[in-house]
Design an enzyme around this catalytic site. Structure first.
Site, PDB file in Angstrom:
ATOM      1  N   ARG A  51      -1.870  -0.803   7.698  1.00 53.29           N
ATOM      2  CA  ARG A  51      -2.984  -0.501   8.594  1.00 53.29           C
ATOM      3  C   ARG A  51      -3.880  -1.696   8.880  1.00 53.29           C
ATOM      4  NH1 ARG A  51      -1.241   3.665   6.605  1.00 53.29           N
ATOM      5  NH2 ARG A  51      -1.113   2.330   4.799  1.00 53.29           N
ATOM      6  N   THR A  52      -4.333  -2.369   7.824  1.00 50.15           N
ATOM      7  CA  THR A  52      -5.371  -3.382   8.034  1.00 50.15           C
ATOM      8  C   THR A  52      -4.828  -4.525   8.895  1.00 50.15           C
ATOM      9  OG1 THR A  52      -6.199  -2.780   5.859  1.00 50.15           O
ATOM     10  CG2 THR A  52      -7.102  -4.776   6.845  1.00 50.15           C
ATOM     11  N   ARG A 101      -6.512 -11.077   3.383  1.00 44.79           N
ATOM     12  CA  ARG A 101      -6.363 -10.172   2.236  1.00 44.79           C
ATOM     13  C   ARG A 101      -5.772 -10.973   1.087  1.00 44.79           C
ATOM     14  NH1 ARG A 101      -3.854  -4.197   2.203  1.00 44.79           N
ATOM     15  NH2 ARG A 101      -5.912  -3.861   3.074  1.00 44.79           N
ATOM     16  N   HIS A 129     -13.421  -3.811   0.278  1.00 47.94           N
ATOM     17  CA  HIS A 129     -12.578  -3.706   1.472  1.00 47.94           C
ATOM     18  C   HIS A 129     -13.520  -3.339   2.624  1.00 47.94           C
ATOM     19  CE1 HIS A 129      -9.343  -3.069   4.129  1.00 47.94           C
ATOM     20  NE2 HIS A 129      -8.562  -2.295   3.398  1.00 47.94           N
TER      21      HIS A 129
HETATM   22  N1   CP Z   1      -6.237   1.299   4.134  1.00 47.73           N
HETATM   23  C1   CP Z   1      -5.549   0.157   3.943  1.00 47.73           C
HETATM   24  O1   CP Z   1      -6.094  -0.866   3.542  1.00 47.73           O
HETATM   25  O2   CP Z   1      -4.219   0.236   4.241  1.00 47.73           O
HETATM   26  P1   CP Z   1      -3.196  -0.983   4.174  1.00 47.73           P
HETATM   27  O3   CP Z   1      -3.093  -1.406   2.723  1.00 47.73           O
HETATM   28  O4   CP Z   1      -1.919  -0.453   4.728  1.00 47.73           O
HETATM   29  O5   CP Z   1      -3.784  -2.097   4.994  1.00 47.73           O
END
Ligand code: CP
Length: 313
Positions: A51-52, A101, A129
């Site tokens: 997602r991110t 990240r 986050h």
């Molecule tokens: N919510 C979230 O951080 O998802 P991802 O780890 O897939 O980015």
């Protein structure tokens, strides 16, 4: 130049303006479709993400900009021993803004201190986050109509879940917030967070059974048990299915309670819950694109979100 390391880096006034902008972007995508032409976003992901990373990239593409980056530390020169400080100095020559990240807490902050471009913390270890929190706040504000006067249940891995830590800090600035922390003893919210709540006289409870408190909640924020942050597999296996939200448990909740989850989901929400109108976690993931569009646009100096606000907290 501003970076985003923590959700507290923006005042609540600035956040309100950012969310207004995100809502406007959602309603008028065409208006912003060329606003970042000629600009580049670097996504430097030293840890897995769906997602991110992809919502950051979708956000920049929606704004007419371009994206570059890596999605795995192993395919970057980190695998040869390059430091985050050196990497960001190089990325500053290639891009206009960077989302990073990293599994090490504080790594994006080290990068920001060496960077010539805005750096966004896209998740650092078990710490923070902030862009997930912006997504969560935009979802709550858009679907609930307010960020104050809320009873919020946070359920699951409250020890290692960085989304939980960021969200508690962010919501603690709003009026009449009551937290109910639902977790096994081993996965309770860290002491530094409960100390912060005590200092600010924000009420919270710590309970073990979801069924005992679900009926009181305006929002239920479910989280997965963070396997990658456990020291041994045995503890993970023992705790991973401690909570499973199903239709039976949901029948105890109010009709207007919203269920959020930062995702990815493992077993903690049964798929039978997905069709319930209270389940908004996939809609929440969609809000992540609009809020990241608004954030990129703002940190590139294209909005007045940050210009008039006074510092608070
Ligand atoms: N919510 C979230 O951080 O998802 P991802 O780890 O897939 O980015």
């Amino acid at each position: 130049m501003r970076h985003l390391m923590s959700p507290l880096d923006f005042t609540t006034t600035e956040l309100d303006r950012l969310f207004d902008l995100a809502n406007d972007m959602e309603s008028n995508m065409e208006k912003y479709a060329h606003s970042c032409e000629g600009k580049k976003l670097a996504t430097c992901f030293y840890e897995p993400s769906t997602r991110t990373r992809l919502s950051f990239e979708a956000a920049m593409l929606n704004l007419g900009g371009k994206v570059l980056g890596f999605s795995d530390a192993g395919s970057s020169s980190a695998s040869k021993g390059e430091s985050v400080s050196d990497t960001i100095r190089v990325i500053s020559c290639y891009a206009d803004i960077c989302a990073m990240r990293h599994p090490k807490e504080g790594a994006p902050m080290v990068a920001a201190s060496r960077s010539r471009i805005p750096v966004i913390n896209a998740g650092d270890g078990g710490h923070q986050h902030p862009t997930q929190t912006l997504t969560d706040l935009l979802t709550i504000r858009s679907l609930k109509g307010r960020l104050s006067h809320l009873t919020i249940g946070l359920c699951g891995d409250l020890k290692f879940g960085r989304t939980v830590h960021s969200l508690i800090h962010a919501l603690s600035r709003y009026e009449d917030i009551h937290f109910i922390f639902i977790s096994p003893e081993e996965l309770r919210v860290p002491d530094y967070i409960t100390e912060m709540l005590k200092t600010k006289h924000i009420p919270y409870e710590q309970v073990i059974r979801l069924e005992d408190s679900i009926g009181e909640l305006d929002l239920l924020y479910m989280t997965r048990v963070q396997r990658e942050r456990f020291f041994n597999e045995e503890d993970y296996v023992r705790l991973k299915d401690f909570y499973i939200l199903d239709k039976t448990k949901l029948s105890l909740a109010r009709e207007d309670m919203l269920i959020l989850h930062p995702l990815p989901r493992v077993n903690e929400i049964s798929v039978e819950v997905d069709e319930d109108p209270r389940a908004v976690y996939f809609k929440q993931a969609g809000y992540g694109v609009y809020v990241r569009m608004a954030l990129i646009y703002t940190l590139l100096g294209l909005s007045d979100v940050l210009s008039k606000a006074e510092k608070e907290n």
